[in-house]
Design a protein around this motif. Structure first.
Motif, short mmCIF file in Angstrom:
data_model
loop_
_atom_site.label_atom_id
_atom_site.label_comp_id
_atom_site.label_asym_id
_atom_site.label_seq_id
_atom_site.Cartn_x
_atom_site.Cartn_y
_atom_site.Cartn_z
N ALA A 42 -16.42 -11.08 53.14
CA ALA A 42 -17.40 -11.12 54.83
C ALA A 42 -17.48 -12.07 55.81
O ALA A 42 -17.30 -11.84 57.07
N ALA A 43 -17.31 -13.06 55.46
CA ALA A 43 -17.44 -14.41 56.65
C ALA A 43 -15.81 -14.56 56.77
O ALA A 43 -16.13 -14.36 57.86
N MET A 44 -15.16 -14.45 56.66
CA MET A 44 -13.96 -14.26 56.66
C MET A 44 -13.59 -13.46 57.78
O MET A 44 -13.11 -13.10 58.78
N TYR A 45 -14.08 -11.87 56.83
CA TYR A 45 -13.43 -10.36 58.24
C TYR A 45 -14.89 -9.64 58.22
O TYR A 45 -15.16 -8.85 57.25
N PRO A 46 -15.89 -10.40 59.10
CA PRO A 46 -16.56 -9.54 59.87
C PRO A 46 -15.85 -8.04 60.45
O PRO A 46 -15.24 -8.41 60.16
N ALA A 79 -8.14 -8.68 52.72
CA ALA A 79 -8.46 -9.05 52.82
C ALA A 79 -9.54 -9.47 51.27
O ALA A 79 -9.98 -11.32 51.56
N LEU A 80 -9.42 -9.00 50.45
CA LEU A 80 -9.49 -10.14 49.01
C LEU A 80 -8.88 -11.46 48.86
O LEU A 80 -9.55 -12.27 48.96
N GLU A 81 -7.33 -11.09 48.92
CA GLU A 81 -6.66 -12.35 47.75
C GLU A 81 -6.71 -13.43 49.92
O GLU A 81 -6.72 -14.30 49.33
N SER A 82 -6.72 -13.39 51.00
CA SER A 82 -6.65 -13.55 51.49
C SER A 82 -8.41 -14.86 51.88
O SER A 82 -8.31 -15.92 51.82
N SER A 83 -9.35 -13.84 51.24
CA SER A 83 -10.60 -14.76 51.26
C SER A 83 -11.20 -15.59 49.66
O SER A 83 -11.85 -15.45 49.25
N GLY A 84 -10.19 -15.39 48.80
CA GLY A 84 -9.57 -15.67 46.98
C GLY A 84 -10.85 -14.85 46.53
O GLY A 84 -10.84 -15.73 46.13
N ALA A 85 -10.84 -13.68 46.79
CA ALA A 85 -11.57 -13.00 46.16
C ALA A 85 -10.76 -12.60 45.16
O ALA A 85 -9.84 -12.23 45.21
N SER A 86 -11.73 -11.71 43.83
CA SER A 86 -10.37 -11.25 42.78
C SER A 86 -10.72 -9.80 43.11
O SER A 86 -11.62 -8.79 44.14
N LEU A 87 -9.63 -9.90 43.00
CA LEU A 87 -8.69 -8.46 42.90
C LEU A 87 -9.24 -6.78 42.48
O LEU A 87 -8.94 -5.74 42.99
#
Length: 242
Positions: A42-46, A79-87
């Motif tokens: 959310a922070a990286m992709y408002p 968006a998930l990958e770029s922000s380091g989130a789990s797929l």
């Protein structure tokens, strides 16, 4: 103008309901979900950044333009990958998107007009979008729903119009396609041998250089009225006897 109409194919977005409010709600709902379940995403992709990412995914993947669901998943995945989130969040996030995508508010005229039209002739939904009429609660008005993803090609390709006509069992010349988009709906249908009806809710100017729509109305009520005035009972009965 009077001509035989034995069946209708009907666009959905911006014909039965406006898409802009749906798109805005999708963006906000997905952002709110990410803020709770993946704050880094959310922070990286408002909202604005996620929209830019989606538009870039569309530009970079023309081979998927017929499959908006696949393009949406690609956007969420990046968006998930770029922000380091789990797929592992991909499918739950997609389901949040899809639930919001199917919360529609029809134009004021649309539901009554659709019921009147469907009482006259078989109606098939024909859309490049990924709305689900079962989820929305309108499937009972339609003989079937054919989407670009299911077919493998999007309007204005002739093949998707012909596939709908084949499923209806009606020759293209006796099918009226109804939609808001000059090229993808009306011109595409007419080039494929169908009749074309332009639903022009915004008082736009017709801008196709070669073709003119067979019919033009500013609401679906106009089409329902035209069918009442011009469609003989024998025309409708002809479909049911085939």
């Amino acid at each position: 103008m009077k001509f035989p109409v034995l069946a209708i194919t009907l666009d959905l977005d911006d014909t039965l309901w406006p898409f802009a409010p749906i798109g805005a709600r999708i963006d906000q709902v997905l952002f709110d979900w990410m803020r709770e379940h993946s704050p880094a995403t959310a922070a990286m992709y408002p909202v604005a950044a996620m929209r830019e990412l989606r538009e870039r995914s569309f530009r970079d993947n023309p081979h998927l333009h017929f499959d908006l669901s696949a393009l949406r998943r690609l956007t969420i995945q990046e968006a998930l990958e770029s922000s380091g989130a789990s797929l592992d969040l991909l499918e739950p996030a997609y389901e949040v998107f899809y639930a919001a995508r199917n919360q529609v508010e029809c134009y004021p005229d649309a539901l009554d007009a659709l019921a009147r039209i469907a009482a006259r002739v078989p109606v098939a939904a024909l859309s490049n979008g990924n709305a689900d009429l079962e989820r929305i609660g309108l499937a009972h008005h339609f003989s079937f729903q054919l989407g670009a993803r299911e077919h493998g090609a999007a309007k204005p390709e002739a093949s998707i119009f012909h596939a709908a006509c084949d499923r209806l069992g009606v020759a293209p010349a006796q099918v009226l396609h109804v939609g808001d988009h000059v090229e993808m709906d009306v011109a595409g249908a007419m080039a494929a041998g169908l009749r074309g009806c332009w639903i022009n809710r915004e008082a736009a100017t017709w801008n196709h250089p070669q073709l003119q729509p067979d019919l033009q109305f500013d609401t679906l009520t106009g089409l329902a009225d035209w069918l009442d005035a011009n469609l003989d009972a024998a025309d409708a009965d002809a479909f049911r006897s085939t």
